[in-house]
Design an enzyme around this catalytic site. Structure first.
Site, mmCIF file in Angstrom:
data_model
loop_
_atom_site.group_PDB
_atom_site.id
_atom_site.type_symbol
_atom_site.label_atom_id
_atom_site.label_comp_id
_atom_site.label_asym_id
_atom_site.label_seq_id
_atom_site.Cartn_x
_atom_site.Cartn_y
_atom_site.Cartn_z
ATOM 1 N N LYS A 1 3.201 2.838 -2.483
ATOM 2 C CA LYS A 1 2.781 3.201 -1.174
ATOM 3 C C LYS A 1 2.949 1.988 -0.538
ATOM 4 O O LYS A 1 3.084 2.359 1.027
ATOM 5 C CB LYS A 1 1.216 3.644 -1.209
ATOM 6 C CG LYS A 1 0.649 4.057 0.053
ATOM 7 C CD LYS A 1 1.500 5.506 0.683
ATOM 8 C CE LYS A 1 0.846 5.773 1.948
ATOM 9 N NZ LYS A 1 -0.439 6.427 1.856
ATOM 10 N N LYS B 1 -3.684 -1.631 9.471
ATOM 11 C CA LYS B 1 -4.281 -2.131 8.254
ATOM 12 C C LYS B 1 -3.198 -2.014 7.014
ATOM 13 O O LYS B 1 -3.087 -2.995 6.175
ATOM 14 C CB LYS B 1 -5.625 -1.229 7.872
ATOM 15 C CG LYS B 1 -6.335 -1.599 6.768
ATOM 16 C CD LYS B 1 -5.796 -1.070 5.284
ATOM 17 C CE LYS B 1 -5.847 0.327 5.254
ATOM 18 N NZ LYS B 1 -5.791 1.093 3.866
#
Length: 320
Positions: free
Chosen positions: A193, A262
């Site tokens: 990811k 983030k």
């Protein structure tokens, strides 16, 4: 203590035996993606018990048949498999290891599937602690594709975990995703990811710049995806994201700029931890920092094109 919602109409045709044969699902984290995933599970006829840190978000799933629990431990005690889709690694740790977390459940769930975007090393640490405390297996299964594909069961799942746990998770994940791939042991899904978000985050910035270039040059910017389809520049970003940017279709948000920032910061930290200096990723981080600094934390990630519009307008005012 639980509060029951209404049975989802799509599940009404299942027999009692069919419902009983399905694992009971717990779901922690009812954000944009979590809502879509829970709605998908309910459509498929699963029993789903839910918890969210901000309880008002539960109103998006309770009317469709979800059951509200008072804590992550209560979710886990009512479930065979618990799924997580929370904001960051700290939220994963809170959901699992807090005094009212999954690890405190009795009985414990058989398996936890974490669909959050989190830290690979933190994931390995939390999974090992949960295993030691309860024996529960762990699959890190971050997702990609956005809420629309989650809602229709066509999202992408990049998984990490041991083979036995993956085999236990695969039937459920296969009903929720069009592409499910085991990439290695626990933490491998989160590592994948990181790479996904590197491509996505820098791709969003590139699509914004391509759009600004097309519009400034005076060509028909709306026809660019059609024109480039099938060539080396083609991609799902060009075909799905670019039109959204070109139409300025940002409401309601399908993802939040603060979240992508983030994620990009996490990509940067991960790369630096491997001794890499990746300039394109660092520029993507800076672009989203600049965008969020304008007050767009909760704006759609794709609306980063507004940063370029703001900068162009500022330059125009500065000219004599």
């Amino acid at each position: 203590m639980v509060a029951r919602g209404l049975l989802a109409p799509e599940a009404a045709g299942l027999t009692a035996d069919a419902k009983a044969a399905r694992p009971r699902i717990g779901f922690i984290g009812i954000g944009i993606m979590g809502e879509a995933m829970v709605r998908r599970l309910l459509d498929l006829g699963y029993s789903v018990t839910v918890w969210n840190l901000e309880p008002e978000r539960l109103a998006t799933v309770l009317p469709h048949g979800a059951v509200a629990a008072e804590s992550p431990a209560a979710v886990a005690a009512a479930s065979d498999i618990v799924m997580l889709c929370v904001l960051h690694m700290e939220a994963v740790e809170r959901s699992v290891l807090a005094p009212d977390g999954i690890a405190a459940a009795s009985p414990a769930p058989k398996l936890v599937i974490d669909c959050s975007t989190a830290d690979p090393e933190g994931t390995r640490r939390v999974a090992a602690k949960l295993k030691a405390l309860t024996g529960a297996g762990w699959i890190d299964a971050p997702v990609s594709g956005g809420p629309q594909l989650a809602r229709t069961g066509q999202m992408t799942v990049m998984a990490g975990g041991d083979a036995a746990d993956f085999e236990a998770a695969k039937p459920l994940l296969a009903e929720m995703a069009g592409n499910v791939t085991l990439m290695g042991p626990v933490g491998a899904g989160q590592t994948t990811k990181v790479i996904n978000q590197a491509i996505v985050g820098t791709g969003y910035v590139l699509m914004a710049e391509a759009l600004m270039l097309a519009e400034a040059a005076g060509i028909d910017a709306a026809r660019l995806p059609q024109c480039l389809a099938g060539g080396h520049a083609d991609s799902s970003l060009l075909q799905r994201l670019y039109p959204q940017m070109q139409q300025r279709a940002f409401e309601p948000p399908s993802s939040y700029a603060r979240q992508l920032l983030k994620d990009l910061k996490a990509v940067s930290a991960f790369a630096q931890g491997l001794g890499l200096d990746l300039g394109v990723i660092e520029q993507g981080v800076q672009r989203y920092k600049d965008y969020v600094a304008l007050g767009h934390e909760m704006s759609d990630s794709a609306a980063v094109v507004k940063l370029y519009e703001h900068e162009a307008a500022t330059r125009g005012k500065a000219q004599p």
